[in-house]
Design a protein around this motif. Structure first.
Motif, PDB file in Angstrom:
ATOM      1  N   VAL A  12       0.838  -1.194   0.000  1.00 55.64           N
ATOM      2  CA  VAL A  12       0.000   0.000   0.000  1.00 55.64           C
ATOM      3  C   VAL A  12       0.874   1.245   0.000  1.00 55.64           C
ATOM      4  O   VAL A  12       0.585   2.228  -0.682  1.00 55.64           O
ATOM      5  CB  VAL A  12      -0.943  -0.006   1.212  1.00 55.64           C
ATOM      6  N   VAL A  13       1.967   1.221   0.770  1.00 56.57           N
ATOM      7  CA  VAL A  13       2.916   2.326   0.789  1.00 56.57           C
ATOM      8  C   VAL A  13       4.324   1.732   0.689  1.00 56.57           C
ATOM      9  O   VAL A  13       4.545   0.569   1.009  1.00 56.57           O
ATOM     10  CB  VAL A  13       2.792   3.151   2.091  1.00 56.57           C
ATOM     11  N   PRO A  14       5.301   2.509   0.232  1.00 53.42           N
ATOM     12  CA  PRO A  14       6.669   1.994   0.150  1.00 53.42           C
ATOM     13  C   PRO A  14       7.203   1.592   1.524  1.00 53.42           C
ATOM     14  O   PRO A  14       6.801   2.127   2.558  1.00 53.42           O
ATOM     15  CB  PRO A  14       7.452   3.173  -0.431  1.00 53.42           C
ATOM     16  N   LEU A  15       8.135   0.640   1.518  1.00 54.54           N
ATOM     17  CA  LEU A  15       8.705   0.161   2.779  1.00 54.54           C
ATOM     18  C   LEU A  15       9.345   1.286   3.570  1.00 54.54           C
ATOM     19  O   LEU A  15       9.231   1.325   4.806  1.00 54.54           O
ATOM     20  CB  LEU A  15       9.739  -0.933   2.500  1.00 54.54           C
ATOM     21  N   ALA A  16      10.034   2.192   2.910  1.00 51.58           N
ATOM     22  CA  ALA A  16      10.680   3.286   3.629  1.00 51.58           C
ATOM     23  C   ALA A  16       9.666   4.143   4.367  1.00 51.58           C
ATOM     24  O   ALA A  16       9.907   4.585   5.498  1.00 51.58           O
ATOM     25  CB  ALA A  16      11.497   4.145   2.660  1.00 51.58           C
ATOM     26  N   VAL A  17       8.520   4.358   3.750  1.00 49.33           N
ATOM     27  CA  VAL A  17       7.468   5.141   4.393  1.00 49.33           C
ATOM     28  C   VAL A  17       6.874   4.364   5.559  1.00 49.33           C
ATOM     29  O   VAL A  17       6.600   4.913   6.627  1.00 49.33           O
ATOM     30  CB  VAL A  17       6.373   5.510   3.374  1.00 49.33           C
ATOM     31  N   ALA A  18       6.661   3.056   5.360  1.00 52.83           N
ATOM     32  CA  ALA A  18       6.130   2.212   6.433  1.00 52.83           C
ATOM     33  C   ALA A  18       7.061   2.209   7.636  1.00 52.83           C
ATOM     34  O   ALA A  18       6.625   2.310   8.789  1.00 52.83           O
ATOM     35  CB  ALA A  18       5.929   0.791   5.917  1.00 52.83           C
ATOM     36  N   LYS A  19       8.357   2.094   7.381  1.00 55.10           N
ATOM     37  CA  LYS A  19       9.331   2.107   8.479  1.00 55.10           C
ATOM     38  C   LYS A  19       9.312   3.440   9.205  1.00 55.10           C
ATOM     39  O   LYS A  19       9.334   3.487  10.442  1.00 55.10           O
ATOM     40  CB  LYS A  19      10.733   1.828   7.940  1.00 55.10           C
ATOM     41  N   SER A  20       9.284   4.514   8.461  1.00 56.09           N
ATOM     42  CA  SER A  20       9.299   5.838   9.065  1.00 56.09           C
ATOM     43  C   SER A  20       8.068   6.056   9.936  1.00 56.09           C
ATOM     44  O   SER A  20       8.156   6.596  11.044  1.00 56.09           O
ATOM     45  CB  SER A  20       9.380   6.904   7.971  1.00 56.09           C
ATOM     46  N   ARG A  21       6.915   5.604   9.458  1.00 58.04           N
ATOM     47  CA  ARG A  21       5.679   5.776  10.222  1.00 58.04           C
ATOM     48  C   ARG A  21       5.703   4.944  11.494  1.00 58.04           C
ATOM     49  O   ARG A  21       5.349   5.434  12.575  1.00 58.04           O
ATOM     50  CB  ARG A  21       4.478   5.388   9.349  1.00 58.04           C
ATOM     51  N   LEU A  22       6.136   3.694  11.381  1.00 57.14           N
ATOM     52  CA  LEU A  22       6.214   2.838  12.554  1.00 57.14           C
ATOM     53  C   LEU A  22       7.236   3.395  13.543  1.00 57.14           C
ATOM     54  O   LEU A  22       7.014   3.362  14.758  1.00 57.14           O
ATOM     55  CB  LEU A  22       6.593   1.415  12.147  1.00 57.14           C
ATOM     56  N   ARG A  23       8.353   3.908  13.046  1.00 58.87           N
ATOM     57  CA  ARG A  23       9.382   4.480  13.922  1.00 58.87           C
ATOM     58  C   ARG A  23       8.812   5.631  14.745  1.00 58.87           C
ATOM     59  O   ARG A  23       9.049   5.730  15.951  1.00 58.87           O
ATOM     60  CB  ARG A  23      10.576   4.932  13.074  1.00 58.87           C
ATOM     61  N   ARG A  24       8.073   6.510  14.110  1.00 55.79           N
ATOM     62  CA  ARG A  24       7.469   7.638  14.839  1.00 55.79           C
ATOM     63  C   ARG A  24       6.502   7.142  15.910  1.00 55.79           C
ATOM     64  O   ARG A  24       6.481   7.665  17.037  1.00 55.79           O
ATOM     65  CB  ARG A  24       6.731   8.564  13.865  1.00 55.79           C
ATOM     66  N   GLU A  25       5.698   6.130  15.572  1.00 59.32           N
ATOM     67  CA  GLU A  25       4.699   5.631  16.513  1.00 59.32           C
ATOM     68  C   GLU A  25       5.345   5.031  17.757  1.00 59.32           C
ATOM     69  O   GLU A  25       4.943   5.330  18.884  1.00 59.32           O
ATOM     70  CB  GLU A  25       3.818   4.584  15.828  1.00 59.32           C
ATOM     71  N   VAL A  26       6.342   4.177  17.564  1.00 58.85           N
ATOM     72  CA  VAL A  26       6.899   3.478  18.719  1.00 58.85           C
ATOM     73  C   VAL A  26       7.821   4.376  19.539  1.00 58.85           C
ATOM     74  O   VAL A  26       7.921   4.224  20.765  1.00 58.85           O
ATOM     75  CB  VAL A  26       7.606   2.173  18.303  1.00 58.85           C
ATOM     76  N   LEU A  27       8.483   5.334  18.902  1.00 57.27           N
ATOM     77  CA  LEU A  27       9.273   6.296  19.675  1.00 57.27           C
ATOM     78  C   LEU A  27       8.362   7.154  20.543  1.00 57.27           C
ATOM     79  O   LEU A  27       8.717   7.501  21.678  1.00 57.27           O
ATOM     80  CB  LEU A  27      10.102   7.180  18.740  1.00 57.27           C
ATOM     81  N   ALA A  28       7.176   7.465  20.033  1.00 62.35           N
ATOM     82  CA  ALA A  28       6.228   8.240  20.829  1.00 62.35           C
ATOM     83  C   ALA A  28       5.752   7.448  22.042  1.00 62.35           C
ATOM     84  O   ALA A  28       5.506   8.022  23.109  1.00 62.35           O
ATOM     85  CB  ALA A  28       5.042   8.655  19.961  1.00 62.35           C
ATOM     86  N   ARG A  29       5.639   6.127  21.907  1.00 63.64           N
ATOM     87  CA  ARG A  29       5.223   5.300  23.045  1.00 63.64           C
ATOM     88  C   ARG A  29       6.244   5.386  24.175  1.00 63.64           C
ATOM     89  O   ARG A  29       5.895   5.524  25.354  1.00 63.64           O
ATOM     90  CB  ARG A  29       5.061   3.847  22.616  1.00 63.64           C
ATOM     91  N   ARG A  30       7.514   5.260  23.839  1.00 67.00           N
ATOM     92  CA  ARG A  30       8.570   5.344  24.857  1.00 67.00           C
ATOM     93  C   ARG A  30       8.559   6.718  25.518  1.00 67.00           C
ATOM     94  O   ARG A  30       8.652   6.837  26.733  1.00 67.00           O
ATOM     95  CB  ARG A  30       9.930   5.069  24.213  1.00 67.00           C
ATOM     96  N   ALA A  31       8.427   7.772  24.713  1.00 65.88           N
ATOM     97  CA  ALA A  31       8.455   9.119  25.252  1.00 65.88           C
ATOM     98  C   ALA A  31       7.264   9.390  26.170  1.00 65.88           C
ATOM     99  O   ALA A  31       7.358  10.216  27.092  1.00 65.88           O
ATOM    100  CB  ALA A  31       8.481  10.133  24.110  1.00 65.88           C
ATOM    101  N   ALA A  32       6.148   8.695  25.938  1.00 63.41           N
ATOM    102  CA  ALA A  32       4.948   8.919  26.735  1.00 63.41           C
ATOM    103  C   ALA A  32       4.995   8.221  28.095  1.00 63.41           C
ATOM    104  O   ALA A  32       4.174   8.511  28.974  1.00 63.41           O
ATOM    105  CB  ALA A  32       3.716   8.450  25.965  1.00 63.41           C
ATOM    106  N   VAL A  33       5.934   7.308  28.280  1.00 56.96           N
ATOM    107  CA  VAL A  33       6.042   6.589  29.550  1.00 56.96           C
ATOM    108  C   VAL A  33       6.694   7.510  30.584  1.00 56.96           C
ATOM    109  O   VAL A  33       7.755   8.082  30.311  1.00 56.96           O
ATOM    110  CB  VAL A  33       6.873   5.300  29.380  1.00 56.96           C
ATOM    111  N   PRO A  34       6.104   7.669  31.774  1.00 54.23           N
ATOM    112  CA  PRO A  34       6.703   8.539  32.795  1.00 54.23           C
ATOM    113  C   PRO A  34       8.118   8.094  33.151  1.00 54.23           C
ATOM    114  O   PRO A  34       8.425   6.893  33.144  1.00 54.23           O
ATOM    115  CB  PRO A  34       5.753   8.390  33.991  1.00 54.23           C
ATOM    116  N   ALA A  35       8.971   9.056  33.448  1.00 52.13           N
ATOM    117  CA  ALA A  35      10.379   8.770  33.726  1.00 52.13           C
ATOM    118  C   ALA A  35      10.569   7.733  34.831  1.00 52.13           C
ATOM    119  O   ALA A  35      11.424   6.839  34.694  1.00 52.13           O
ATOM    120  CB  ALA A  35      11.119  10.057  34.057  1.00 52.13           C
TER     121      ALA A  35
END
Length: 208
Positions: A12-35
């Motif tokens: 549906v989308v190029p692999l590079a775009v899929a990776k970039s989107r997934l990277r943003r999502e999972v990095l946001a999960r880590r950042a949302a966890v309290p210190a």
């Protein structure tokens, strides 16, 4: 296990775009966890690591930043376990080089501001003799496909690992996902260490 949209990589989308989107999502999960929660998770990961690292084990490790599981005490915990610890040194191009870790006071800023030992590094082929390689990861799926930061350093480096080298990623539980888009040059890991457990994907075979 966190569910992620697999249609990102099915054409549906190029692999590079899929990776970039997934990277943003999972990095946001880590950042949302309290210190404090991140710190407790990191302590649990280091506890698991301490049970699988024996005195004399040669470990290629790294210095995690706040967005990476394991915490800043990773190298020191390995030293306490009696391991011989080597940290990555990024060249301009090519796979990583590896320098002996001699304590936090010995670290100096390297490429991209990443702390590196002051000792001259060994060449990229050093990884072939390591017992264990700890691999930073943004996300991993249960077949071992790993999503990194996108620089390609670790994919080039893991290709040089020896047949008996165990490669494990340190990971928050939310970032163990259903599917990581993979390309032919991407190198999988043998398992992950989360706060809950060491998960082996069955791809590593202990050298006799």
């Amino acid at each position: 296990m966190q569910s992620d949209r697999s249609d990102l990589s099915d054409g549906v989308v190029p692999l590079a775009v899929a990776k970039s989107r997934l990277r943003r999502e999972v990095l946001a999960r880590r950042a949302a966890v309290p210190a404090p929660v991140r710190a407790e998770r990191d302590r649990m990961i280091l506890d698991h690591l301490g049970r699988i690292v024996a005195a004399g084990t040669v470990v290629c490790a790294y210095v995690p930043d706040d967005d990476e599981a394991g915490g800043r005490d990773l190298a020191e915990e390995l030293i306490r376990c009696g391991a011989r610890v080597f940290l990555p040194v990024a060249p301009v191009v090519g796979p990583l080089e590896w320098a002996a870790y001699a304590g936090p006071a010995d670290l100096v800023p390297g490429r991209f501001g990443i702390p590196v030992p002051s000792a001259p590094p060994a060449g990229p082929e050093f990884i072939s003799g390591a017992d264990l390689v700890l691999v930073p990861a943004v996300a991993v799926d249960r077949t071992g496909n790993r999503l990194g930061r996108g620089g390609g350093y670790y994919d080039r480096s893991l290709a040089l690992a020896g047949p008996g080298t165990r490669m494990l990623a340190l990971l928050d539980p939310e970032n163990l996902v259903d599917h990581v888009p993979a390309e032919p040059h991407d190198r999988p890991v043998d398992g992950v260490i989360t706060p809950e457990a060491v998960l082996d994907f069955g791809t590593w075979h202990s050298p006799e």
